[in-house]
Motif scaffolding. Structure first.
Motif, PDB file in Angstrom:
ATOM      1  N   VAL A   3      21.403  74.221  35.473  1.00 16.20           N
ATOM      2  CA  VAL A   3      21.637  72.795  35.609  1.00 16.20           C
ATOM      3  C   VAL A   3      22.769  72.616  36.605  1.00 16.20           C
ATOM      4  N   SER A   4      22.606  71.695  37.536  1.00 16.66           N
ATOM      5  CA  SER A   4      23.682  71.410  38.484  1.00 16.66           C
ATOM      6  C   SER A   4      24.592  70.342  37.902  1.00 16.66           C
ATOM      7  N   GLN A   5      25.881  70.516  38.091  1.00 10.63           N
ATOM      8  CA  GLN A   5      26.865  69.577  37.578  1.00 10.63           C
ATOM      9  C   GLN A   5      27.367  68.709  38.727  1.00 10.63           C
ATOM     10  N   THR A   6      27.271  67.409  38.578  1.00 14.76           N
ATOM     11  CA  THR A   6      27.797  66.490  39.579  1.00 14.76           C
ATOM     12  C   THR A   6      29.009  65.792  39.005  1.00 14.76           C
ATOM     13  N   PRO A   7      29.888  65.242  39.867  1.00 13.23           N
ATOM     14  CA  PRO A   7      31.088  64.583  39.356  1.00 13.23           C
ATOM     15  C   PRO A   7      30.778  63.429  38.408  1.00 13.23           C
ATOM     16  N   GLU A   8      29.617  62.781  38.598  1.00 16.77           N
ATOM     17  CA  GLU A   8      29.299  61.617  37.771  1.00 16.77           C
ATOM     18  C   GLU A   8      28.816  62.004  36.381  1.00 16.77           C
ATOM     19  N   SER A   9      28.238  63.202  36.239  1.00 13.15           N
ATOM     20  CA  SER A   9      27.665  63.563  34.944  1.00 13.15           C
ATOM     21  C   SER A   9      28.581  64.506  34.186  1.00 13.15           C
ATOM     22  N   THR A  10      28.637  64.316  32.881  1.00 15.87           N
ATOM     23  CA  THR A  10      29.446  65.191  32.054  1.00 15.87           C
ATOM     24  C   THR A  10      28.610  65.919  31.019  1.00 15.87           C
ATOM     25  N   GLN A  11      27.384  65.472  30.778  1.00 16.71           N
ATOM     26  CA  GLN A  11      26.515  66.123  29.803  1.00 16.71           C
ATOM     27  C   GLN A  11      25.770  67.254  30.486  1.00 16.71           C
ATOM     28  N   THR A  12      25.818  68.433  29.911  1.00 15.45           N
ATOM     29  CA  THR A  12      25.114  69.574  30.479  1.00 15.45           C
ATOM     30  C   THR A  12      24.218  70.190  29.429  1.00 15.45           C
ATOM     31  N   LEU A  18      33.315  72.319  32.560  1.00 14.53           N
ATOM     32  CA  LEU A  18      34.369  73.057  33.253  1.00 14.53           C
ATOM     33  C   LEU A  18      35.121  72.054  34.109  1.00 14.53           C
ATOM     34  N   SER A  19      36.426  71.903  33.872  1.00 16.87           N
ATOM     35  CA  SER A  19      37.219  70.951  34.653  1.00 16.87           C
ATOM     36  C   SER A  19      37.300  71.412  36.102  1.00 16.87           C
ATOM     37  N   ASP A  20      37.693  70.503  36.988  1.00 15.16           N
ATOM     38  CA  ASP A  20      37.854  70.857  38.402  1.00 15.16           C
ATOM     39  C   ASP A  20      38.875  71.975  38.571  1.00 15.16           C
ATOM     40  N   ALA A  21      39.978  71.888  37.826  1.00 16.09           N
ATOM     41  CA  ALA A  21      41.024  72.920  37.929  1.00 16.09           C
ATOM     42  C   ALA A  21      40.503  74.278  37.481  1.00 16.09           C
ATOM     43  N   ALA A  22      39.717  74.303  36.403  1.00 15.59           N
ATOM     44  CA  ALA A  22      39.159  75.565  35.908  1.00 15.59           C
ATOM     45  C   ALA A  22      38.124  76.115  36.884  1.00 15.59           C
ATOM     46  N   ALA A  23      37.307  75.238  37.459  1.00 18.34           N
ATOM     47  CA  ALA A  23      36.307  75.683  38.428  1.00 18.34           C
ATOM     48  C   ALA A  23      36.986  76.262  39.666  1.00 18.34           C
ATOM     49  N   THR A  24      38.049  75.615  40.128  1.00 16.72           N
ATOM     50  CA  THR A  24      38.787  76.100  41.297  1.00 16.72           C
ATOM     51  C   THR A  24      39.394  77.463  41.026  1.00 16.72           C
ATOM     52  N   LYS A  25      40.013  77.649  39.864  1.00 13.66           N
ATOM     53  CA  LYS A  25      40.629  78.931  39.519  1.00 13.66           C
ATOM     54  C   LYS A  25      39.569  80.020  39.356  1.00 13.66           C
ATOM     55  N   ILE A  91      36.538  73.283  29.194  1.00 17.41           N
ATOM     56  CA  ILE A  91      37.367  74.405  29.621  1.00 17.41           C
ATOM     57  C   ILE A  91      38.219  73.923  30.779  1.00 17.41           C
ATOM     58  N   ASP A  92      39.522  74.129  30.676  1.00 19.18           N
ATOM     59  CA  ASP A  92      40.460  73.691  31.697  1.00 19.18           C
ATOM     60  C   ASP A  92      41.321  74.885  32.092  1.00 19.18           C
TER      61      ASP A  92
END
Length: 120
Positions: A3-12, A18-25, A91-92
């Motif tokens: 499933v692709s995650q877009t900024p607008e959707s939070t349901q997966t 996965l927060s932006d900070a966690a994804a970046t790390k 997850i952050d």
């Protein structure tokens, strides 16, 4: 299933966000490894003071029933046994003077131990 995650959707499909900070790390850690076959696996295993313990690790395996969700170029894998425990979990990654590392905010956890390492 992916499933692709877009900024607008939070349901997966896996129920994990996965927060932006966690994804970046996680992406930075994956880039350091120099491998493009690894994904962040999130699992719940028996153990710890309170009965259940989270596991976060990079994994190249694909197991039957795995749900893979993409966040900022990072594949997040949840196995079918862990999915019910992780529905709605976020997850952050925090990097503060008093704490550094990945954190999990799980609305399904009824309580946790003092060390914060396990839950029930």
């Amino acid at each position: 299933m992916t499933v692709s995650q877009t900024p607008e959707s939070t349901q997966t499909a896996s129920g994990v966000v996965l927060s932006d900070a966690a994804a970046t790390k996680a992406k930075a850690l994956l880039d350091q490894e120099g491998r493009d076959d690894l994904r962040l696996r999130v699992a719940v295993q028996p153990g710890g003071c309170s009965g259940l313990r989270y596991q976060l690790f990079f994994d190249e395996r694909e197991l039957e029933g795995d749900v893979v969700t993409e966040f900022g170029g990072v594949g997040v894998v949840v196995d079918r046994m862990s999915a019910p425990y992780l529905t709605g979990a976020t997850i952050d990654f925090v990097d503060r003077i008093d704490a550094q590392g990945f954190t999990i905010d799980n609305p399904n956890a009824q309580g946790s131990c003092a060390c914060g390492d396990s839950f029930h």
